[in-house]
Design a protein around this motif. Structure first.
Motif, PDB file in Angstrom:
ATOM      1  N   LEU A  96       2.858 -11.452   4.690  1.00 50.09           N
ATOM      2  CA  LEU A  96       2.402 -12.828   4.521  1.00 50.09           C
ATOM      3  C   LEU A  96       3.010 -13.391   3.239  1.00 50.09           C
ATOM      4  O   LEU A  96       2.923 -12.765   2.181  1.00 50.09           O
ATOM      5  CB  LEU A  96       0.867 -12.873   4.428  1.00 50.09           C
ATOM      6  N   SER A  97       3.620 -14.546   3.334  1.00 47.92           N
ATOM      7  CA  SER A  97       4.274 -15.136   2.171  1.00 47.92           C
ATOM      8  C   SER A  97       3.248 -15.673   1.180  1.00 47.92           C
ATOM      9  O   SER A  97       2.102 -15.970   1.533  1.00 47.92           O
ATOM     10  CB  SER A  97       5.207 -16.268   2.604  1.00 47.92           C
ATOM     11  N   GLY A  98       3.676 -15.808  -0.080  1.00 48.64           N
ATOM     12  CA  GLY A  98       2.807 -16.320  -1.134  1.00 48.64           C
ATOM     13  C   GLY A  98       3.434 -16.066  -2.485  1.00 48.64           C
ATOM     14  O   GLY A  98       4.511 -15.473  -2.592  1.00 48.64           O
ATOM     15  N   PRO A  99       2.764 -16.498  -3.546  1.00 48.50           N
ATOM     16  CA  PRO A  99       3.294 -16.342  -4.903  1.00 48.50           C
ATOM     17  C   PRO A  99       3.327 -14.876  -5.361  1.00 48.50           C
ATOM     18  O   PRO A  99       2.616 -14.019  -4.833  1.00 48.50           O
ATOM     19  CB  PRO A  99       2.322 -17.153  -5.771  1.00 48.50           C
ATOM     20  N   ASP A 100       4.143 -14.637  -6.392  1.00 49.15           N
ATOM     21  CA  ASP A 100       4.158 -13.341  -7.068  1.00 49.15           C
ATOM     22  C   ASP A 100       2.921 -13.197  -7.953  1.00 49.15           C
ATOM     23  O   ASP A 100       2.347 -14.208  -8.368  1.00 49.15           O
ATOM     24  CB  ASP A 100       5.417 -13.212  -7.926  1.00 49.15           C
ATOM     25  N   PRO A 101       2.550 -11.980  -8.299  1.00 48.07           N
ATOM     26  CA  PRO A 101       3.124 -10.739  -7.792  1.00 48.07           C
ATOM     27  C   PRO A 101       2.632 -10.429  -6.380  1.00 48.07           C
ATOM     28  O   PRO A 101       1.479 -10.707  -6.032  1.00 48.07           O
ATOM     29  CB  PRO A 101       2.625  -9.689  -8.791  1.00 48.07           C
ATOM     30  N   ALA A 102       3.522  -9.861  -5.581  1.00 52.34           N
ATOM     31  CA  ALA A 102       3.124  -9.417  -4.250  1.00 52.34           C
ATOM     32  C   ALA A 102       2.159  -8.242  -4.375  1.00 52.34           C
ATOM     33  O   ALA A 102       2.227  -7.466  -5.325  1.00 52.34           O
ATOM     34  CB  ALA A 102       4.354  -8.987  -3.452  1.00 52.34           C
ATOM     35  N   ILE A 103       1.246  -8.148  -3.428  1.00 53.14           N
ATOM     36  CA  ILE A 103       0.334  -7.001  -3.363  1.00 53.14           C
ATOM     37  C   ILE A 103       0.667  -6.229  -2.093  1.00 53.14           C
ATOM     38  O   ILE A 103       0.673  -6.791  -0.989  1.00 53.14           O
ATOM     39  CB  ILE A 103      -1.140  -7.435  -3.344  1.00 53.14           C
ATOM     40  N   VAL A 104       0.957  -4.952  -2.254  1.00 57.59           N
ATOM     41  CA  VAL A 104       1.349  -4.092  -1.136  1.00 57.59           C
ATOM     42  C   VAL A 104       0.258  -3.051  -0.924  1.00 57.59           C
ATOM     43  O   VAL A 104      -0.098  -2.319  -1.856  1.00 57.59           O
ATOM     44  CB  VAL A 104       2.687  -3.388  -1.425  1.00 57.59           C
ATOM     45  N   PHE A 105      -0.275  -2.977   0.296  1.00 55.90           N
ATOM     46  CA  PHE A 105      -1.389  -2.087   0.603  1.00 55.90           C
ATOM     47  C   PHE A 105      -0.892  -0.843   1.350  1.00 55.90           C
ATOM     48  O   PHE A 105      -0.216  -0.960   2.377  1.00 55.90           O
ATOM     49  CB  PHE A 105      -2.437  -2.808   1.453  1.00 55.90           C
ATOM     50  N   VAL A 106      -1.249   0.329   0.821  1.00 49.61           N
ATOM     51  CA  VAL A 106      -0.901   1.605   1.449  1.00 49.61           C
ATOM     52  C   VAL A 106      -2.191   2.270   1.915  1.00 49.61           C
ATOM     53  O   VAL A 106      -3.063   2.596   1.099  1.00 49.61           O
ATOM     54  CB  VAL A 106      -0.170   2.535   0.459  1.00 49.61           C
ATOM     55  N   HIS A 107      -2.340   2.453   3.217  1.00 47.80           N
ATOM     56  CA  HIS A 107      -3.587   3.006   3.751  1.00 47.80           C
ATOM     57  C   HIS A 107      -3.659   4.517   3.560  1.00 47.80           C
ATOM     58  O   HIS A 107      -2.664   5.191   3.243  1.00 47.80           O
ATOM     59  CB  HIS A 107      -3.761   2.636   5.227  1.00 47.80           C
ATOM     60  N   GLY A 108      -4.834   5.073   3.792  1.00 48.13           N
ATOM     61  CA  GLY A 108      -5.053   6.499   3.646  1.00 48.13           C
ATOM     62  C   GLY A 108      -4.868   7.249   4.947  1.00 48.13           C
ATOM     63  O   GLY A 108      -4.436   6.694   5.965  1.00 48.13           O
ATOM     64  N   GLY A 109      -5.210   8.528   4.937  1.00 49.35           N
ATOM     65  CA  GLY A 109      -5.070   9.352   6.123  1.00 49.35           C
ATOM     66  C   GLY A 109      -5.933   8.855   7.272  1.00 49.35           C
ATOM     67  O   GLY A 109      -7.093   8.490   7.077  1.00 49.35           O
ATOM     68  N   LEU A 110      -5.348   8.838   8.473  1.00 45.13           N
ATOM     69  CA  LEU A 110      -6.005   8.379   9.696  1.00 45.13           C
ATOM     70  C   LEU A 110      -6.414   6.911   9.602  1.00 45.13           C
ATOM     71  O   LEU A 110      -7.250   6.441  10.370  1.00 45.13           O
ATOM     72  CB  LEU A 110      -7.232   9.242  10.031  1.00 45.13           C
ATOM     73  N   GLY A 111      -5.819   6.178   8.645  1.00 43.32           N
ATOM     74  CA  GLY A 111      -6.117   4.758   8.485  1.00 43.32           C
ATOM     75  C   GLY A 111      -5.127   3.889   9.237  1.00 43.32           C
ATOM     76  O   GLY A 111      -4.381   4.358  10.101  1.00 43.32           O
ATOM     77  N   SER A 112      -5.130   2.609   8.898  1.00 44.27           N
ATOM     78  CA  SER A 112      -4.224   1.675   9.556  1.00 44.27           C
ATOM     79  C   SER A 112      -3.897   0.536   8.611  1.00 44.27           C
ATOM     80  O   SER A 112      -4.507   0.388   7.549  1.00 44.27           O
ATOM     81  CB  SER A 112      -4.859   1.117  10.834  1.00 44.27           C
ATOM     82  N   LEU A 113      -2.936  -0.269   9.011  1.00 38.95           N
ATOM     83  CA  LEU A 113      -2.560  -1.416   8.186  1.00 38.95           C
ATOM     84  C   LEU A 113      -3.682  -2.444   8.089  1.00 38.95           C
ATOM     85  O   LEU A 113      -3.643  -3.318   7.214  1.00 38.95           O
ATOM     86  CB  LEU A 113      -1.276  -2.065   8.706  1.00 38.95           C
ATOM     87  N   TRP A 114      -4.708  -2.326   8.951  1.00 39.34           N
ATOM     88  CA  TRP A 114      -5.819  -3.278   8.912  1.00 39.34           C
ATOM     89  C   TRP A 114      -6.946  -2.830   7.989  1.00 39.34           C
ATOM     90  O   TRP A 114      -7.943  -3.534   7.849  1.00 39.34           O
ATOM     91  CB  TRP A 114      -6.360  -3.505  10.325  1.00 39.34           C
ATOM     92  N   ASN A 115      -6.834  -1.661   7.342  1.00 39.05           N
ATOM     93  CA  ASN A 115      -7.911  -1.192   6.465  1.00 39.05           C
ATOM     94  C   ASN A 115      -8.334  -2.231   5.431  1.00 39.05           C
ATOM     95  O   ASN A 115      -9.532  -2.413   5.186  1.00 39.05           O
ATOM     96  CB  ASN A 115      -7.513   0.106   5.768  1.00 39.05           C
ATOM     97  N   PRO A 116      -7.390  -2.935   4.764  1.00 36.85           N
ATOM     98  CA  PRO A 116      -7.802  -3.882   3.725  1.00 36.85           C
ATOM     99  C   PRO A 116      -8.059  -5.298   4.244  1.00 36.85           C
ATOM    100  O   PRO A 116      -7.721  -6.281   3.590  1.00 36.85           O
ATOM    101  CB  PRO A 116      -6.603  -3.858   2.770  1.00 36.85           C
ATOM    102  N   TYR A 117      -8.688  -5.425   5.419  1.00 31.64           N
ATOM    103  CA  TYR A 117      -8.817  -6.756   6.010  1.00 31.64           C
ATOM    104  C   TYR A 117      -9.580  -7.766   5.148  1.00 31.64           C
ATOM    105  O   TYR A 117      -9.232  -8.952   5.145  1.00 31.64           O
ATOM    106  CB  TYR A 117      -9.392  -6.695   7.439  1.00 31.64           C
TER     107      TYR A 117
END
Length: 276
Positions: A12-33
């Motif tokens: 998703l576009s937006g201003p800096d700084p970008a925030i990059v989310f790394v999920h945990g084991g058995l997680g998914s990209l939707w964990n930080p919804y």
């Protein structure tokens, strides 16, 4: 990505700084919804599925170094320079090792740390699932919910919040998602080189975390030169879900420290749950 890996990614576009989310084991990209909703338009956001997870392709051999390389190539492809890297649970290992090797603006480590990320009960459980291929069939909902309520969440967390998280992040049915944990993260210990992380680092932990002890987070923060430990009360392993407003306030304080070149302790001075 590295070794011809293709990563399922939401950007998703937006201003800096970008925030990059790394999920945990058995997680998914939707964990930080809750964070994706809160920071959309406020920051450039990236969340993705680790290799072998979600709809990302898998490599023949899982390794932490491979996951770090994947993240580097993903950010190069998206032309993102010096992001805030947010790691959750086992994802903290990726965030830590990435921060040691590549330019970043800041780090958030939640419900993890630089060692002892594997609870005693996890190894026999995952070995059973892999040996009997139980990951292929729908698991017993009652068992999973009981485990989540027992070790994942604070006792005061609303059942509606727990159910929403479980429904939004079902356990994966791909073997590669389970071996991401067993081959890539078991035995991780990054303690000896933590002084290589020289950026503001927020270490957030819930006191009711039954997966990674709160002491692991506190000790990790001590080893990072610019690390600050924040204990978010009435939360367990997913404070970002259980108390998103408090959690997001901490992230905004980190951003303020980065943008205004402030000491992170000063930016967090009004947050009683944070320690130097």
């Amino acid at each position: 990505m590295s070794d011809s890996v293709e990563l399922e990614t939401l950007h998703l576009s937006g201003p800096d700084p970008a925030i990059v989310f790394v999920h945990g084991g058995l997680g998914s990209l939707w964990n930080p919804y809750p964070q994706l909703a809160a920071f959309e338009g406020e920051h450039e956001l990236v969340t993705y599925s680790l290799a072998g997870n979600g709809n990302s392709t898998a490599r023949p051999t899982q390794s932490l170094a491979g996951h770090v390389s994947d993240l580097r190539q993903l950010l190069d492809e998206l032309q993102i320079d010096q992001p805030i890297v947010h790691g959750h649970s086992y994802g903290t290992a990726v965030a830590i090792e990435y921060a040691k090797r590549h330019p970043i603006a800041g780090v958030v480590l939640h419900a993890g740390g630089d060692h002892d990320l594997t609870p005693a009960w996890e190894k026999p459980l995952l070995r059973l699932f892999l040996a009997l291929r139980l990951y292929r069939i729908p698991v017993n909902d009652a068992l999973i919910r009981q485990l989540a309520y027992t070790v994942g969440f604070h006792e005061e967390t609303s059942p509606a919040v727990v159910e929403d998280f479980l429904q939004s992040n079902p356990l994966p049915h791909r073997r590669s998602a389970w071996t991401t944990v067993t081959e890539g993260f078991w035995g991780y210990d990054g303690r000896s080189t933590m002084d290589q992380i020289d950026v503001p680092t927020l270490v957030i932990h819930g006191p009711a975390d039954g997966i990674v002890p709160v002491e692991v987070g506190r000790d990790t923060a001590i080893r990072i030169p610019k690390g600050v430990f924040c204990r978010v009360e009435r939360t367990g392993h997913v404070a970002m879900i259980e108390r998103p407003d408090a959690y997001n306030t901490l992230i905004r304080a980190l951003v303020t420290a980065i943008r205004e070149t402030l000491n992170l302790d000063a930016a967090l001075s009004s947050h009683l749950e944070c320690e130097e």
